[in-house]
Design a protein around this motif. Structure first.
Motif, PDB file in Angstrom:
ATOM      1  N   VAL A 290      26.971-122.704  79.339  1.00 36.33           N
ATOM      2  CA  VAL A 290      27.740-121.922  80.191  1.00 36.33           C
ATOM      3  C   VAL A 290      28.965-121.401  79.534  1.00 36.33           C
ATOM      4  O   VAL A 290      29.318-120.394  79.900  1.00 36.33           O
ATOM      5  CB  VAL A 290      28.052-122.578  81.679  1.00 36.33           C
ATOM      6  N   LEU A 291      29.656-122.216  78.709  1.00 35.04           N
ATOM      7  CA  LEU A 291      30.723-121.750  77.752  1.00 35.04           C
ATOM      8  C   LEU A 291      30.330-120.448  77.118  1.00 35.04           C
ATOM      9  O   LEU A 291      31.119-119.673  76.919  1.00 35.04           O
ATOM     10  CB  LEU A 291      31.128-122.671  76.753  1.00 35.04           C
ATOM     11  N   PHE A 292      28.944-120.661  76.438  1.00 35.83           N
ATOM     12  CA  PHE A 292      28.451-119.455  75.952  1.00 35.83           C
ATOM     13  C   PHE A 292      28.408-118.188  76.606  1.00 35.83           C
ATOM     14  O   PHE A 292      28.729-117.235  76.137  1.00 35.83           O
ATOM     15  CB  PHE A 292      27.010-119.907  75.064  1.00 35.83           C
ATOM     16  N   GLU A 293      27.890-118.308  77.698  1.00 35.21           N
ATOM     17  CA  GLU A 293      27.884-117.374  78.759  1.00 35.21           C
ATOM     18  C   GLU A 293      29.094-116.689  79.321  1.00 35.21           C
ATOM     19  O   GLU A 293      29.225-115.494  79.167  1.00 35.21           O
ATOM     20  CB  GLU A 293      26.927-117.823  80.112  1.00 35.21           C
ATOM     21  N   VAL A 294      30.159-117.441  79.547  1.00 34.82           N
ATOM     22  CA  VAL A 294      31.546-116.962  79.720  1.00 34.82           C
ATOM     23  C   VAL A 294      32.068-116.159  78.626  1.00 34.82           C
ATOM     24  O   VAL A 294      32.731-115.099  79.003  1.00 34.82           O
ATOM     25  CB  VAL A 294      32.282-118.272  80.253  1.00 34.82           C
TER      26      VAL A 294
ATOM     27  N   THR B 147      21.510-123.541  80.188  1.00 35.67           N
ATOM     28  CA  THR B 147      22.525-124.109  81.146  1.00 35.67           C
ATOM     29  C   THR B 147      21.726-125.543  81.417  1.00 35.67           C
ATOM     30  O   THR B 147      22.141-126.584  81.840  1.00 35.67           O
ATOM     31  CB  THR B 147      22.964-123.468  82.161  1.00 35.67           C
ATOM     32  N   TRP B 148      20.071-125.433  81.851  1.00 37.15           N
ATOM     33  CA  TRP B 148      19.363-126.510  82.392  1.00 37.15           C
ATOM     34  C   TRP B 148      19.231-127.414  81.224  1.00 37.15           C
ATOM     35  O   TRP B 148      19.270-128.646  81.233  1.00 37.15           O
ATOM     36  CB  TRP B 148      18.206-125.898  82.813  1.00 37.15           C
ATOM     37  N   THR B 149      18.976-126.933  79.717  1.00 37.05           N
ATOM     38  CA  THR B 149      19.044-127.901  78.922  1.00 37.05           C
ATOM     39  C   THR B 149      20.185-128.599  78.612  1.00 37.05           C
ATOM     40  O   THR B 149      20.227-130.043  78.470  1.00 37.05           O
ATOM     41  CB  THR B 149      18.671-127.173  77.396  1.00 37.05           C
ATOM     42  N   VAL B 150      21.333-128.052  78.275  1.00 34.44           N
ATOM     43  CA  VAL B 150      22.593-128.694  78.227  1.00 34.44           C
ATOM     44  C   VAL B 150      23.673-127.745  78.880  1.00 34.44           C
ATOM     45  O   VAL B 150      23.913-126.479  78.635  1.00 34.44           O
ATOM     46  CB  VAL B 150      23.188-128.762  76.836  1.00 34.44           C
ATOM     47  N   PRO B 151      24.491-128.232  79.825  1.00 35.94           N
ATOM     48  CA  PRO B 151      25.220-127.473  80.804  1.00 35.94           C
ATOM     49  C   PRO B 151      26.458-126.621  79.960  1.00 35.94           C
ATOM     50  O   PRO B 151      26.805-125.884  80.597  1.00 35.94           O
ATOM     51  CB  PRO B 151      25.937-128.634  81.710  1.00 35.94           C
TER      52      PRO B 151
ATOM     53  N   ALA C  93      25.931-117.874  88.990  1.00 35.54           N
ATOM     54  CA  ALA C  93      25.470-118.423  90.070  1.00 35.54           C
ATOM     55  C   ALA C  93      24.438-119.412  90.292  1.00 35.54           C
ATOM     56  O   ALA C  93      24.168-120.509  90.942  1.00 35.54           O
ATOM     57  CB  ALA C  93      25.224-117.313  91.038  1.00 35.54           C
ATOM     58  N   GLY C  94      23.301-118.949  89.165  1.00 34.27           N
ATOM     59  CA  GLY C  94      22.207-119.940  88.706  1.00 34.27           C
ATOM     60  C   GLY C  94      22.812-121.376  88.631  1.00 34.27           C
ATOM     61  O   GLY C  94      22.166-122.468  88.753  1.00 34.27           O
TER      62      GLY C  94
END
Length: 210
Positions: free
Chosen positions: A99-103, A92-96, A138-139
């Motif tokens: 987060v879609l992958f995480e979800v 997420t820090w590289t490209v926000p 949260a991070g």
């Protein structure tokens, strides 16, 4: 990114072997990655997308392992959760949009927990991974809404807003990128992909769902 591109081909091989137990399929997967125009481009262009691909591939490969073991055989360790959390935060820090992958991974875990709740009981490993992903979300909030100034975040969002970055335009845009220059073979590629999904569904149901 060049090293990530090479590593991506190798991880693709390992993941295909674990999914299908077929060396020919694994070599074919690696070949398709190696000759993909976009894969080569992002392996030589330092925009971060190849890093995301490697992070996602590693997590996907580990998720395949986690989906095929029980708590009694080899439960997910705290070390595994820390490793997963570190990759997600780096992603997420590289490209926000990572987060879609995480979800999506979280939704898979919720579905598996729901399915197993009425069968053999909920695996503690699934709960641990899901809690790790929640902490990563949260991070993500801290990364972009605490550490970054609101003015910079607003400017970044304005620059990112285009038709291809909306939910409606995202998937056609990605498909157009990754089938180039094989646009004329799209029907064939779709048929082959569906046949492959059918085979995976019969051979390895957890991998199919994942």
């Amino acid at each position: 990114v060049l090293l990530s591109g090479v590593l991506s081909v190798y991880i693709g091989y390992l993941t295909a072997i674990r999914t299908t137990r077929n060396t020919t399929v694994a070599l074919g997967t690696s070949l398709l990655l190696a000759i993909s125009v976009q894969h080569i481009y992002y392996s030589t262009n330092a925009r971060g997308y190849m890093l995301l691909m490697v992070f996602a591939q590693i997590i996907f490969h580990r998720a395949l392992v986690w989906s095929q073991v029980t708590d009694t055989e080899k439960p997910v360790s705290t070390k595994d959760c820390v490793f997963l959390g570190a990759l997600c935060c780096l992603g997420t820090w590289t490209v926000p949009t990572f987060v879609l992958f995480e979800v999506s991974l979280g939704l898979y875990l919720v579905s598996q927990i729901n399915l197993k709740a009425g069968l053999s009981g909920v695996a503690k490993s699934h709960i641990k991974i899901l809690l790790t992903l929640i902490l990563c979300l949260a991070g993500f909030y801290v990364q972009y809404y605490v550490l970054i100034s609101s003015a910079m975040l607003k400017m970044g969002m304005v620059n990112a807003m285009s038709e291809s970055n909306t939910v409606v335009g995202l998937f056609p845009s990605i498909l157009g990128e990754w089938i180039h220059p094989c646009e004329n073979l799209l029907p064939v590629l779709v048929v082959v992909a569906l046949l492959g999904m059918y085979r995976v569904c019969n051979q390895n149901r957890p991998a199919f769902y994942l």
